[in-house]
Scaffold this motif. Structure first.
Motif, mmCIF file in Angstrom:
data_model
loop_
_atom_site.group_PDB
_atom_site.id
_atom_site.type_symbol
_atom_site.label_atom_id
_atom_site.label_comp_id
_atom_site.label_asym_id
_atom_site.label_seq_id
_atom_site.Cartn_x
_atom_site.Cartn_y
_atom_site.Cartn_z
ATOM 1 N N SER A 8 0.870 -1.372 0.068
ATOM 2 C CA SER A 8 -0.049 0.014 -0.114
ATOM 3 C C SER A 8 0.701 1.225 0.071
ATOM 4 C CB SER A 8 -0.982 0.030 1.277
ATOM 5 O OG SER A 8 -1.748 -1.085 1.137
ATOM 6 N N ARG A 9 0.105 2.654 -0.142
ATOM 7 C CA ARG A 9 0.767 3.782 -0.006
ATOM 8 C C ARG A 9 0.242 4.458 1.233
ATOM 9 N NH1 ARG A 9 4.370 5.758 -4.225
ATOM 10 N NH2 ARG A 9 4.749 4.169 -5.747
ATOM 11 N N PHE A 10 1.119 5.296 1.699
ATOM 12 C CA PHE A 10 0.663 6.148 2.826
ATOM 13 C C PHE A 10 1.098 7.604 2.705
ATOM 14 C CE2 PHE A 10 -0.102 1.948 4.393
ATOM 15 C CZ PHE A 10 -1.331 1.972 4.872
ATOM 16 N N PRO A 11 0.653 8.582 3.161
ATOM 17 C CA PRO A 11 1.416 9.819 3.225
ATOM 18 C C PRO A 11 2.472 10.071 3.607
ATOM 19 C CG PRO A 11 -1.028 10.099 3.651
ATOM 20 C CD PRO A 11 -0.674 8.831 3.732
ATOM 21 N N LEU A 12 3.699 10.554 2.945
ATOM 22 C CA LEU A 12 4.885 10.528 3.673
ATOM 23 C C LEU A 12 4.987 11.535 5.201
ATOM 24 C CD1 LEU A 12 8.071 10.300 3.398
ATOM 25 C CD2 LEU A 12 8.140 12.177 2.192
ATOM 26 N N THR A 13 3.964 12.096 4.962
ATOM 27 C CA THR A 13 3.847 13.304 6.129
ATOM 28 C C THR A 13 3.406 12.695 7.209
ATOM 29 O OG1 THR A 13 1.588 14.059 5.238
ATOM 30 C CG2 THR A 13 3.590 15.407 4.803
ATOM 31 N N ASP A 14 2.919 11.412 7.352
ATOM 32 C CA ASP A 14 2.404 10.626 8.535
ATOM 33 C C ASP A 14 3.906 10.400 9.344
ATOM 34 O OD1 ASP A 14 -0.119 10.740 7.666
ATOM 35 O OD2 ASP A 14 -0.349 8.578 7.262
ATOM 36 N N TYR A 15 4.927 10.301 8.573
ATOM 37 C CA TYR A 15 6.249 9.782 9.221
ATOM 38 C C TYR A 15 7.402 10.883 9.530
ATOM 39 C CZ TYR A 15 3.673 5.359 8.373
ATOM 40 O OH TYR A 15 2.586 4.650 8.321
ATOM 41 N N PHE A 16 7.207 11.686 8.580
ATOM 42 C CA PHE A 16 8.255 12.767 8.437
ATOM 43 C C PHE A 16 7.421 14.352 8.262
ATOM 44 C CE2 PHE A 16 10.491 9.214 7.175
ATOM 45 C CZ PHE A 16 11.640 9.019 7.916
ATOM 46 N N THR A 17 8.261 15.171 8.855
ATOM 47 C CA THR A 17 7.965 16.445 8.481
ATOM 48 C C THR A 17 8.957 16.970 7.524
ATOM 49 O OG1 THR A 17 9.285 17.490 10.370
ATOM 50 C CG2 THR A 17 7.203 17.130 10.789
ATOM 51 N N ILE A 18 8.642 17.830 6.694
ATOM 52 C CA ILE A 18 9.492 18.303 5.438
ATOM 53 C C ILE A 18 9.987 19.558 5.323
ATOM 54 C CG2 ILE A 18 10.120 17.857 2.954
ATOM 55 C CD1 ILE A 18 7.514 15.836 4.188
ATOM 56 N N GLU A 19 11.207 20.014 5.363
ATOM 57 C CA GLU A 19 11.541 21.296 4.896
ATOM 58 C C GLU A 19 12.263 21.338 3.653
ATOM 59 O OE1 GLU A 19 10.418 23.900 6.260
ATOM 60 O OE2 GLU A 19 9.065 23.058 7.694
ATOM 61 N N VAL A 20 12.008 22.478 2.644
ATOM 62 C CA VAL A 20 12.780 22.581 1.539
ATOM 63 C C VAL A 20 13.211 24.073 1.591
ATOM 64 C CG1 VAL A 20 12.775 22.345 -1.198
ATOM 65 C CG2 VAL A 20 11.371 20.910 0.263
ATOM 66 N N GLU A 21 14.819 24.354 1.254
ATOM 67 C CA GLU A 21 15.429 25.423 1.155
ATOM 68 C C GLU A 21 16.273 25.470 -0.041
ATOM 69 O OE1 GLU A 21 16.146 26.822 5.640
ATOM 70 O OE2 GLU A 21 17.377 25.330 4.931
ATOM 71 N N GLY A 22 16.197 26.403 -0.810
ATOM 72 C CA GLY A 22 16.799 26.849 -2.050
ATOM 73 C C GLY A 22 16.406 26.284 -3.265
ATOM 74 N N ASP A 23 17.241 26.316 -4.141
ATOM 75 C CA ASP A 23 16.841 25.865 -5.823
ATOM 76 C C ASP A 23 17.783 24.652 -6.076
ATOM 77 O OD1 ASP A 23 14.171 27.232 -6.114
ATOM 78 O OD2 ASP A 23 15.443 28.888 -5.966
ATOM 79 N N ALA A 24 17.497 24.164 -7.043
ATOM 80 C CA ALA A 24 18.543 23.084 -7.708
ATOM 81 C C ALA A 24 18.207 23.384 -9.220
ATOM 82 C CB ALA A 24 18.339 21.608 -6.984
ATOM 83 N N GLU A 25 19.330 23.260 -10.022
ATOM 84 C CA GLU A 25 19.000 23.049 -11.386
ATOM 85 C C GLU A 25 19.248 21.437 -11.736
ATOM 86 O OE1 GLU A 25 22.122 25.675 -13.416
ATOM 87 O OE2 GLU A 25 21.097 27.342 -12.671
ATOM 88 N N SER A 26 19.772 20.842 -11.022
ATOM 89 C CA SER A 26 20.158 19.416 -11.111
ATOM 90 C C SER A 26 20.300 18.481 -9.917
ATOM 91 C CB SER A 26 21.268 19.016 -12.022
ATOM 92 O OG SER A 26 22.567 19.285 -11.255
#
Length: 272
Positions: free
Chosen positions: A47-65
């Motif tokens: 099955s699949r479940f929301p990743l946010t059930d298990y982790f909080t996520i923060e994203v900083e910055g940008d990436a070209e690759s």
């Protein structure tokens, strides 16, 4: 690598059934923003479940690759499989343990596990670097069930102890173990380099055809398929300069092998 995008996953809770992280690698998520992670459904069993059930996520910055991505996973990931599996670029840091297949089939980039890793770490690895600060279990850098192709490139550095059949079917690359190692390191290997700085239980190099295995600690038992060639001072092997006297063996003669087993003479005087 200068990271321009940092993705941080902080664990909220663990799962009794392992999460599978093979889709969450820099190659796949370098364009993702926080909202993408928040709607992602992670495989758990069938099955699949929301990743946010298990982790909080923060994203900083940008990436070209994917090269521009640094992923930091904080928490006990002893029930998170396939971390960094098949990645070819970027960096992953796990601040905790990792489950099965960490770094499996990776082609590039780097993974650091600040803890222990379960079985099959770095299996069938083709490039990049995998560093484990703790211990790992069996089949590190090996082939997988039913296959005869193990690790062929890259570097695995293990600061703790390794389980049985380290580097099984190794056909390239380098494995460095700072601690001890269980039985049959380098079994079936055809190329590559294994260095074990601690003690080895017994039988390294079984059925090996080529490559180099260095044992800097004490070897419990040597296979009968190896013949002693001589004693060498400070040999240089695959770019690694060894300090002291080393007993050189050739084998496994059961397969007409030309593999080289190097034993620290000071720690293995009983074999002189």
């Amino acid at each position: 690598m200068l990271s321009l995008k940092t993705i941080t996953l902080d664990q909220i809770k663990t799962s009794p059934i392992a999460l599978e992280f093979d889709e969450i690698i820099p190659d796949e998520v370098y364009t993702w923003e926080k909202a993408d992670f928040e709607k992602y459904m992670v495989p758990i069993g069938n099955s699949r479940f929301p990743l946010t059930d298990y982790f909080t996520i923060e994203v900083e910055g940008d990436a070209e690759s994917a090269d521009d991505v640094k992923m930091v996973i904080n928490g006990d990931c002893g029930r998170v499989k396939y971390i960094g599996s098949k990645m070819s670029a970027g960096e992953i840091i796990v601040n905790g343990d990792a489950d099965l297949h960490c770094g499996a089939e990776m082609e590039g980039g780097s993974i650091t596990v600040n803890g222990n890793a379960d079985s099959y770490a770095g299996r069938e690895m083709r490039g990049g670097s995998l560093t484990i600060t703790g211990n790992t279990r069996e089949f590190c850098g090996s082939s997988y069930i039913g296959d005869w192709r193990g690790m062929s490139g890259g570097t695995i550095t293990l600061h703790g102890n390794a389980g049985k059949q380290l580097g099984e079917c190794l056909s390239g690359g380098k494995i460095i173990v700072k601690g001890n190692c269980d039985i049959l390191a380098g079994i079936h290997m055809t190329k590559g380099y294994i260095q074990i700085d601690g003690d080895v239980t017994r039988w390294p190099g079984g059925q090996m055809k080529n490559g180099d295995i260095v044992v800097n600690g004490e070897l419990g038992r040597l296979l009968e398929g190896f013949t002693q060639e001589g004693i060498y001072d400070d040999p240089e092997i695959e770019g690694e300069v060894l300090s002291g006297k080393y007993i050189k063996y050739i084998g496994d003669i059961a397969l007409n092998g030309k593999g080289r087993l190097w034993l620290n003479a000071e720690k293995n005087r009983d074999k002189l």
